[in-house]
Structure formats: C-alpha cells, structure tokens
Design a protein around this motif. Structure first.
Motif, PDB file in Angstrom:
ATOM      1  N   ILE A 110       0.814  10.878   5.562  1.00 59.26           N
ATOM      2  CA  ILE A 110      -0.321  10.901   4.640  1.00 59.26           C
ATOM      3  C   ILE A 110      -0.919   9.521   4.416  1.00 59.26           C
ATOM      4  O   ILE A 110      -0.200   8.538   4.222  1.00 59.26           O
ATOM      5  N   LEU A 111      -2.249   9.476   4.420  1.00 62.40           N
ATOM      6  CA  LEU A 111      -2.991   8.279   4.028  1.00 62.40           C
ATOM      7  C   LEU A 111      -3.729   8.574   2.735  1.00 62.40           C
ATOM      8  O   LEU A 111      -4.515   9.528   2.666  1.00 62.40           O
ATOM      9  N   ILE A 112      -3.482   7.775   1.708  1.00 59.64           N
ATOM     10  CA  ILE A 112      -4.210   7.864   0.444  1.00 59.64           C
ATOM     11  C   ILE A 112      -5.230   6.737   0.395  1.00 59.64           C
ATOM     12  O   ILE A 112      -4.880   5.568   0.566  1.00 59.64           O
ATOM     13  N   ILE A 113      -6.495   7.089   0.157  1.00 61.78           N
ATOM     14  CA  ILE A 113      -7.559   6.098   0.035  1.00 61.78           C
ATOM     15  C   ILE A 113      -7.890   5.932  -1.445  1.00 61.78           C
ATOM     16  O   ILE A 113      -8.281   6.897  -2.113  1.00 61.78           O
ATOM     17  N   GLY A 114      -7.735   4.708  -1.965  1.00 63.28           N
ATOM     18  CA  GLY A 114      -8.024   4.452  -3.366  1.00 63.28           C
ATOM     19  C   GLY A 114      -6.780   4.038  -4.126  1.00 63.28           C
ATOM     20  O   GLY A 114      -5.645   4.245  -3.669  1.00 63.28           O
ATOM     21  N   THR A 166      -4.349   2.776   1.176  1.00 61.09           N
ATOM     22  CA  THR A 166      -5.328   1.754   1.512  1.00 61.09           C
ATOM     23  C   THR A 166      -6.393   1.682   0.431  1.00 61.09           C
ATOM     24  O   THR A 166      -6.693   2.678  -0.230  1.00 61.09           O
ATOM     25  N   ASN A 167      -6.921   0.484   0.252  1.00 60.05           N
ATOM     26  CA  ASN A 167      -7.925   0.262  -0.786  1.00 60.05           C
ATOM     27  C   ASN A 167      -8.679  -1.022  -0.452  1.00 60.05           C
ATOM     28  O   ASN A 167      -8.146  -1.912   0.212  1.00 60.05           O
ATOM     29  N   ARG A 168      -9.932  -1.106  -0.893  1.00 58.06           N
ATOM     30  CA  ARG A 168     -10.701  -2.329  -0.635  1.00 58.06           C
ATOM     31  C   ARG A 168      -9.990  -3.552  -1.189  1.00 58.06           C
ATOM     32  O   ARG A 168      -9.967  -4.611  -0.572  1.00 58.06           O
ATOM     33  N   THR A 169      -9.406  -3.389  -2.387  1.00 56.51           N
ATOM     34  CA  THR A 169      -8.630  -4.475  -2.986  1.00 56.51           C
ATOM     35  C   THR A 169      -7.148  -4.136  -2.858  1.00 56.51           C
ATOM     36  O   THR A 169      -6.638  -3.270  -3.566  1.00 56.51           O
ATOM     37  N   LYS A 205       3.769   2.553   2.340  1.00 54.31           N
ATOM     38  CA  LYS A 205       3.241   1.296   2.858  1.00 54.31           C
ATOM     39  C   LYS A 205       1.844   1.073   2.283  1.00 54.31           C
ATOM     40  O   LYS A 205       1.086   2.023   2.083  1.00 54.31           O
ATOM     41  N   VAL A 206       1.517  -0.185   2.025  1.00 57.19           N
ATOM     42  CA  VAL A 206       0.158  -0.570   1.641  1.00 57.19           C
ATOM     43  C   VAL A 206      -0.481  -1.249   2.837  1.00 57.19           C
ATOM     44  O   VAL A 206       0.073  -2.215   3.378  1.00 57.19           O
ATOM     45  N   ILE A 207      -1.645  -0.734   3.271  1.00 53.19           N
ATOM     46  CA  ILE A 207      -2.303  -1.274   4.458  1.00 53.19           C
ATOM     47  C   ILE A 207      -3.776  -1.550   4.166  1.00 53.19           C
ATOM     48  O   ILE A 207      -4.355  -0.993   3.236  1.00 53.19           O
ATOM     49  N   SER A 208      -4.368  -2.394   4.985  1.00 54.82           N
ATOM     50  CA  SER A 208      -5.781  -2.731   4.823  1.00 54.82           C
ATOM     51  C   SER A 208      -6.666  -1.589   5.309  1.00 54.82           C
ATOM     52  O   SER A 208      -6.221  -0.711   6.062  1.00 54.82           O
ATOM     53  N   ILE A 209      -7.933  -1.609   4.890  1.00 52.96           N
ATOM     54  CA  ILE A 209      -8.900  -0.616   5.361  1.00 52.96           C
ATOM     55  C   ILE A 209      -9.013  -0.670   6.882  1.00 52.96           C
ATOM     56  O   ILE A 209      -9.030   0.369   7.559  1.00 52.96           O
ATOM     57  N   SER A 210      -9.064  -1.881   7.454  1.00 52.00           N
ATOM     58  CA  SER A 210      -9.216  -2.009   8.906  1.00 52.00           C
ATOM     59  C   SER A 210      -8.013  -1.435   9.643  1.00 52.00           C
ATOM     60  O   SER A 210      -8.165  -0.772  10.683  1.00 52.00           O
ATOM     61  N   ASP A 211      -6.804  -1.656   9.117  1.00 50.11           N
ATOM     62  CA  ASP A 211      -5.609  -1.080   9.738  1.00 50.11           C
ATOM     63  C   ASP A 211      -5.620   0.441   9.640  1.00 50.11           C
ATOM     64  O   ASP A 211      -5.212   1.142  10.577  1.00 50.11           O
TER      65      ASP A 211
END
Length: 278
Positions: free
Chosen positions: A122-126, A149-152, A169-175
C-alpha cells in the motif's frame, strides 16, 4: 420521545450524515433521530455538557476530532493511537470515544479488494488526519507493507510519532512515482481534487499498473481528476463514498447494536451526489 443523535462540526450544513442515519433508523424501525449541529471549538465544552443528558450518541467532524478528546471519559486504544475521535457513545452520562474512520475505510475497500487487505502493498498519499486514521487502522489489521509519501516529508514522518514500524516506509513523491507499479493499492488522502483544486493531482500516474486499485477519499466531485487519470490507465478505482458510509455504519452499530444496510445507503447517496458507481 425519540432518541437523539447528532453530527457536530463547523461548517456542517453540507453533511449527508442525517440523510444516511435517518434512513437507517426508519428502515430498522428504531425511534432515533439524527441531526446536524453547527459547533465550533469555543462552543464545544458547553455542548458536550448538554449532550451528556440529552443524546444517546454523536459523530464529530472537522475541526473537533482532536479537541473532543479532552471532554471524554473513556477513549478506545485505536482512537488514542490515531489521536482523534469521530464517534461518541453515551452510556448513562459517561462518554466513550472511538474512531471509525480508518476501519470504516478498510471495510469500504471490500467492494473492490480481491485479496485480504493484509496482503496488499500500500501507498498512502498525504500526511493529515485522514492519512493517520487509515495508517493506524491498516497496522491494526495486520497490513505488512505500507509506504507514505507527501510533499513535505517531515509531515509524513510525524505520522509515526517517533515510533519505529518495520512495515512502514516514508518516501519522496519522486520515489513513489518511479515505483508506482509495485503497489497494489494507492490511497489518496489529500484535499487535491476538491474545489477549488478540481484539476490537481498529488502525483503522476505514469507508471501505474492496470492491476492496481486507486482509492481517493474525496467523493465530491464523485470522480476526481486523480481517479479519472487512473481509470484511463485501466486501474480499478474507488472514491470516498464507501468510507463515508462504512464509518457511519460502524457508528450506528455502536449506538444501536445493528449494522445497517450499506448497499441501500450507497444507492441513495450516489443518486444524491449525481454520480455513477466507481
């Protein structure tokens, strides 16, 4: 006299909760009535004092989900982890707080999931309150593979409260964009896609797999730009209406002991929103 139930928050006039809950009271031959009440943070303490002797239960929405906790007698452990309450049960003047948002979201996913949720990648955005409720509910259900993932990125890390979760895991938007095809479920929790940002999306879906389920917590508009783009890429899509219905159904069950008809509620609210099932 009918038992009284409410949803409180500010603003609250747009809420569809009264339509949904009153249909459930009627269809189950129960003498309850559910209303929306405009309550701001400065009014909350006095309203809760009144509710202790006048209502059987109530829902809490923005901006009160965190503030309400200081006025409750007992708070469910999951709600404590989430740090917010959306459902309150009144038992002879004692107020019990729960959070049905995240579990309600997961129950709503049953409409589109093919595998047990604990097997999903699962990827959570926000990184807001909705993301937090869903994250801790997924962990509660035993999900083993979650990325946020989140902009900040700092805000995404704050969701974990300094705790170390081997499964998160916390990852960047680009990743996230680069590895999108690896996720079986993508959960969009930000406000991008709502007015006045209807045309905005939180990240590119260029690498999206057609086998992925793409879920957006927004249900007005019924199909966001993010879901439209996912649909173009033949992904399975779902908006936020199932979450809204199931979090309400779980609250209704807490108050009455009855789990209501969610299928009929979906049809009623789908028509009210002018949408088509997605």
């Amino acid at each position: 006299m009918r038992d009284q139930f409410y949803v409180i928050g500010q603003p609250i006039g747009h809420s569809m909760s009264p339509t949904m809950h009153n249909e459930w009271f009627e269809s189950n031959n129960l003498s309850g009535h559910y209303s929306a009440k405009e309550v701001g943070i400065t009014d909350l303490e006095s309203v809760i004092g009144e509710f202790r002797s006048t209502v059987k239960g109530f829902n809490v929405t923005a901006p009160l989900k965190v503030e309400i906790m200081k006025f409750l007698d007992v708070i469910d452990p999951l709600a404590k982890n989430i740090g917010a309450v959306n459902t309150v049960i009144n038992q002879d003047g004692l107020l019990y707080g729960k959070n049905t948002d995240g579990i309600g979201y997961c129950r709503g996913l049953s409409m589109v999931l093919k595998n047990p949720i604990e097997q999903e990648n699962i990827l959570i955005i926000g990184a807001g309150g909705a993301a937090r409720a869903i994250l801790y509910s997924l962990l509660h259900l035993g999900v083993k593979h979650i990325s946020i993932t989140n902009r900040t990125l700092e805000n995404a890390h704050e969701l974990l409260d300094g705790k170390l979760f081997n499964d998160v895991k916390v990852i960047s938007i680009s990743d996230a964009e680069e590895n999108l095809e690896n996720y079986s479920l993508i959960i969009q929790t930000t406000s991008l896609g709502m007015k006045p940002n209807e045309d905005q999306v939180p990240l590119s879906l260029h690498n999206l797999s057609s086998k992925t389920i793409v879920s957006d917590l927004i249900y007005s508009p019924f199909k966001t730009a993010f879901l439209k783009e996912a649909e173009k890429r033949n992904a399975i899509i779902q908006n936020g209406l199932p979450m809204f219905i199931y979090q309400g159904a779980l609250a209704f069950q807490e108050w009455t002991g009855i789990f209501p008809n969610t299928i009929d509620a979906y049809k009623i609210l789908e028509t009210k929103l002018g949408g088509t099932k997605c």
